[in-house]
Design a protein around this motif. Structure first.
Motif, short mmCIF file in Angstrom:
data_model
loop_
_atom_site.label_atom_id
_atom_site.label_comp_id
_atom_site.label_asym_id
_atom_site.label_seq_id
_atom_site.Cartn_x
_atom_site.Cartn_y
_atom_site.Cartn_z
N ALA A 217 28.47 2.02 8.32
CA ALA A 217 28.19 0.71 8.91
C ALA A 217 26.74 0.62 9.36
CB ALA A 217 29.14 0.46 10.08
N TYR A 218 26.22 1.71 9.94
CA TYR A 218 24.83 1.67 10.40
C TYR A 218 23.87 1.57 9.21
CZ TYR A 218 20.47 2.76 12.72
OH TYR A 218 19.19 2.70 13.17
N LEU A 219 24.12 2.34 8.17
CA LEU A 219 23.23 2.29 7.00
C LEU A 219 23.26 0.91 6.35
CD1 LEU A 219 23.89 5.82 5.42
CD2 LEU A 219 21.93 5.06 6.79
N LEU A 220 24.46 0.33 6.24
CA LEU A 220 24.55 -1.01 5.67
C LEU A 220 23.81 -2.02 6.55
CD1 LEU A 220 28.25 -1.20 4.40
CD2 LEU A 220 26.17 -1.17 3.01
N ALA A 221 24.02 -1.91 7.86
CA ALA A 221 23.34 -2.84 8.78
C ALA A 221 21.83 -2.67 8.68
CB ALA A 221 23.83 -2.61 10.20
N TRP A 222 21.37 -1.40 8.61
CA TRP A 222 19.93 -1.17 8.48
C TRP A 222 19.39 -1.79 7.20
CZ3 TRP A 222 16.82 1.28 4.92
CH2 TRP A 222 15.50 1.50 5.31
N GLY A 223 20.11 -1.64 6.11
CA GLY A 223 19.65 -2.21 4.85
C GLY A 223 19.62 -3.73 4.88
N ILE A 224 20.67 -4.35 5.47
CA ILE A 224 20.72 -5.81 5.52
C ILE A 224 19.59 -6.37 6.37
CG2 ILE A 224 22.10 -7.76 6.34
CD1 ILE A 224 24.60 -6.15 5.59
N VAL A 225 19.40 -5.78 7.55
CA VAL A 225 18.36 -6.29 8.46
C VAL A 225 16.97 -6.04 7.87
CG1 VAL A 225 17.32 -6.01 10.74
CG2 VAL A 225 19.81 -6.04 10.49
N SER A 226 16.76 -4.87 7.26
CA SER A 226 15.45 -4.59 6.67
C SER A 226 15.14 -5.55 5.53
CB SER A 226 15.41 -3.14 6.16
OG SER A 226 15.60 -2.23 7.22
N LEU A 227 16.13 -5.84 4.69
CA LEU A 227 15.92 -6.79 3.60
C LEU A 227 15.64 -8.18 4.14
CD1 LEU A 227 15.96 -7.46 0.59
CD2 LEU A 227 18.45 -7.78 0.77
N ALA A 228 16.37 -8.58 5.17
CA ALA A 228 16.16 -9.90 5.75
C ALA A 228 14.76 -10.02 6.35
CB ALA A 228 17.22 -10.19 6.82
N LEU A 229 14.31 -8.98 7.06
CA LEU A 229 12.97 -9.01 7.64
C LEU A 229 11.90 -9.02 6.56
CD1 LEU A 229 13.34 -6.52 10.64
CD2 LEU A 229 13.31 -9.01 10.70
N TYR A 230 12.14 -8.29 5.48
CA TYR A 230 11.17 -8.28 4.37
C TYR A 230 11.05 -9.67 3.74
CZ TYR A 230 9.18 -7.33 -0.23
OH TYR A 230 8.41 -7.37 -1.35
N LEU A 231 12.19 -10.32 3.54
CA LEU A 231 12.16 -11.66 2.95
C LEU A 231 11.51 -12.66 3.89
CD1 LEU A 231 15.71 -11.78 1.29
CD2 LEU A 231 13.49 -11.39 0.18
N ILE A 232 11.75 -12.51 5.18
CA ILE A 232 11.12 -13.41 6.14
C ILE A 232 9.61 -13.24 6.14
CG2 ILE A 232 10.87 -13.89 8.61
CD1 ILE A 232 13.83 -13.30 8.94
N ARG A 233 9.15 -11.98 6.13
CA ARG A 233 7.70 -11.74 6.10
C ARG A 233 7.09 -12.24 4.79
NH1 ARG A 233 9.42 -6.51 8.10
NH2 ARG A 233 9.05 -6.36 10.36
N LEU A 234 7.87 -12.19 3.72
CA LEU A 234 7.36 -12.60 2.42
C LEU A 234 7.25 -14.11 2.30
CD1 LEU A 234 6.51 -11.14 -0.22
CD2 LEU A 234 8.81 -11.62 -1.09
N SER A 235 8.18 -14.83 2.94
CA SER A 235 8.24 -16.28 2.76
C SER A 235 7.65 -17.08 3.91
CB SER A 235 9.70 -16.71 2.57
OG SER A 235 10.49 -16.33 3.69
N TRP A 236 7.41 -16.44 5.07
CA TRP A 236 6.92 -17.18 6.24
C TRP A 236 5.64 -16.51 6.72
CZ3 TRP A 236 9.50 -17.36 11.73
CH2 TRP A 236 8.96 -18.43 12.44
N TYR A 237 4.51 -17.18 6.51
CA TYR A 237 3.22 -16.56 6.82
C TYR A 237 3.00 -16.39 8.32
CZ TYR A 237 1.42 -21.16 8.18
OH TYR A 237 1.21 -22.36 8.81
N LYS A 238 3.62 -17.23 9.14
CA LYS A 238 3.42 -17.14 10.58
C LYS A 238 4.02 -15.88 11.20
CE LYS A 238 2.90 -22.00 11.86
NZ LYS A 238 3.40 -23.10 12.71
N VAL A 239 4.91 -15.23 10.43
CA VAL A 239 5.54 -14.03 10.99
C VAL A 239 4.55 -12.89 11.12
CG1 VAL A 239 6.26 -12.84 8.87
CG2 VAL A 239 7.75 -12.80 10.87
#
Length: 597
Positions: A217-239
């Motif tokens: 569960a922790y590894l899955l959660a880490w992967g989901i959150v890391s992917l979400a943060l990567y996509l946010i940084r990629l698509s939102w310049y203000k981040v």
């Protein structure tokens, strides 16, 4: 390598917290049983009208704990005592088999709420919409239909309340032959040796599976959150900019923990982990969920205050930094207290008495620290309103000087005599403060008293020539620059000057004022008159009299102005003002500051 180490460090942190919480909750049921006994003993002291129930069914929470403990010990005859069987069911079904069937239902398609969310009052929850004698303690699914698990309060042989699973809930429990072919996924994957050996009434394979689920569960959660943060940084310049970057970063670990708990809870039910194991971990998951929320608030508090602190340091506002750090520490202490109270309440401790004691202590502390609180509120007011800043020259009450420090308790002002005056902020915030540092211009307003021998034409001459100086001087604002004959006093004829000097500080104003005074004294001397002596002063000297030649020259000049209709009284014409602008050389000729062209 950093992508491996970072989640591993976070996982170690998560597991250490989880282990401590697991030890606090207790693996076996003995701690819970002791807590239940203590609670029942306390209730017996409060309500002595009936004795303690031998099975611990006085409250909904103790009834659920007793049922889980009975099935964990495989004592299904005892577990049946927690079921309310309708007369029709008592004839057709064995209570022990029905208790076993309820356990299988909870293992496969059911859940019990964490104990902290179940009422520990003999009357249960009164405002849940189920009636005064019913309490909801969980959910189960049969044939795709989800229903609530309800406890019902009945009256025991001694007249005291006894909570049992309601007859409506018992009727919906599937019969044994309907579910006997079902084997949970965890049992299918576990070796026979792990299924045959039990600990706490549950196969060892379930305990090992639950620990494996934590890791997954922790590894899955880490992967989901890391992917979400990567996509946010990629698509939102203000981040990538502050304070957004700090806020997004603050969400990372709390979201990782929260998703870990959510995945763990869902997965443990789906793979068929025993309700006994899941119920042991339910309190831990609840505590971890609350800890994730508190951690999120903690990290957001750090991110926001650090951003504001950098801004205050950039502005050199040290008083604001002090107040900010104090408020941050106070907020963190409040979060810690809230977390401790939530933890104690989740593991079954009654915190009501402690909160009452804290409330009484808080009142006593507030009364004792009244002045301290007053000074702190005053400092917050000074920082928010900013009537003065460090370095400002001001007058506060009867104290005149430069502000050197604005602290959390007091403000220090260095006076003109170079002494330090310390004023409590609570008192300073209520004083009338005159701040000289923010004025844009300096007021030049002397009054010249002329001798009574001064003729009207001489006064006219002075009004014109003195005002010409104001209009011509590059440091004097022409609007409103004026000189008026305002009074025939007891011992003088008074001319009042009203003008504003454009200067960046008081020293420069003194320089300009000195220059204006000297120029105006020259004009007064050139007019043939002089300054009056106060009538109270005895002046013994041979009177030189007035200069007849200078008087005639001034009068002659006025006659020329009259003949040309050019007497600039009562006010100058715009053309005349424009012709006079900046015609005076400043600094004066011969000054060391005068540059040679």
């Amino acid at each position: 390598m950093p992508y491996i180490r970072k989640p591993f460090r976070g996982f170690l942190y998560f597991c250490s917290v989880l282990l401590l919480l697991f030890l606090a909750a207790g693996a076996p049921a003995t701690a819970q049983e002791e807590a239940a006994d203590t609670t029942e003993a306390a209730q017996a002291d409060v309500e002595p009208s009936w004795p303690m129930d031998s099975l611990g069914r006085r409250t909904p929470r103790s009834a659920v704990e007793g049922f889980i403990s009975a099935v964990a010990n495989e004592n299904y005859d005892k577990a049946a005592e927690y079921l309310r069987l309708a007369p029709s069911l008592q004839e057709n079904l064995d209570g022990a088999e029905l208790a076993r069937a309820l356990q299988r239902l909870l293992d496969q398609n059911g859940k019990i709420y964490p104990y902290a969310l179940i009422s520990n009052d003999t009357n249960g929850v009164q405002d849940d919409g189920l009636g005064p004698n019913l309490d909801r303690v969980g959910e189960a699914t049969v044939n795709g239909e989800t229903f609530s698990l309800i406890l019902e309060k009945t009256e025991g042989p001694d007249g005291g309340p006894v909570w049992k699973f309601s007859s409506q809930t018992v009727q919906r429990i599937p019969f044994q032959d309907e579910e006997e072919a079902f084997v949970p996924l965890v049992s299918q994957l576990s070796p026979s040796v792990l299924e045959d050996n039990k600990w706490g009434g549950v196969p060892v394979g379930h305990w090992l599976a639950i620990l494996l689920l934590v890791v997954v569960a922790y590894l899955l959660a880490w992967g989901i959150v890391s992917l979400a943060l990567y996509l946010i940084r990629l698509s939102w310049y203000k981040v990538r900019e502050e304070p957004t970057a700090g806020i997004v970063k603050a969400f990372a670990l709390p979201l990782r923990i929260y998703f870990t708990v959510w995945i763990f809870v869902v997965a443990s039910q789906q793979v068929g982990i025993s309700i006994i194991v899941r119920q042991r971990f339910s309190e831990i998951t609840l505590i971890v969920g609350v800890a994730a929320v508190l951690l999120l608030v903690w990290r957001l508090l750090d991110a926001i205050t650090q951003f504001v602190q950098r801004r205050l340091l950039h502005r050199n506002n040290m008083a604001g930094v002090s107040a900010l750090l104090f408020l941050r520490r106070a907020a963190k202490v409040a979060l810690v207290v809230l977390g401790v109270i939530t933890l104690l309440d989740s593991i079954g401790f009654d915190v009501t008495t402690g909160l009452a004691a804290l409330g009484i202590g808080g009142i006593a502390l507030a009364l004792g620290a009244q002045k301290t609180v007053e000074n702190f509120v005053g400092s917050v007011t000074l920082i928010a309103d900013q009537p003065v800043r460090v370095g400002d020259f001001c007058k506060a009450g009867d104290v005149v000087g430069t502000v050197e420090q604005i602290g959390m308790r007091s403000t220090r002002i260095r006076t003109l005599e170079r002494t330090i005056v310390t004023i409590p902020n609570g008192e300073l915030s209520s004083l009338k403060i005159e701040n000289y540092a923010h004025r844009d211009r300096f007021w030049f307003h002397p009054t010249f008293g002329l001798r009574f021998e001064t003729t009207p034409d001489q006064i006219r001459y002075l009004l014109v020539e003195l005002r010409s100086i104001l209009y011509a001087h590059p440091k004097v604002d022409p609007s409103p620059a004026r000189i008026r004959f305002v009074k025939i006093g007891a011992d003088s004829l008074n001319l009042e000057v009203f003008a504003y000097v454009n200067a960046i500080d008081f020293d420069e104003f003194l320089e300009v004022q000195e220059d204006l005074y000297l120029r105006m004294m020259d004009v007064v001397e050139a007019s043939g008159t002089g300054f009056a002596f106060p009538s109270q002063t005895l002046y013994i000297a041979r009177d030189q009299g007035l200069s007849k030649e200078k008087s005639e020259e001034a009068e002659e000049q006025v006659q020329k102005w009259r003949a040309a209709n050019d007497v600039q009284i009562p006010k100058f014409t715009p053309e005349r003002i424009q012709s006079l602008r900046n015609t005076i050389s400043y600094p004066s000729n011969g000054s060391s500051l005068q540059k040679k062209g």
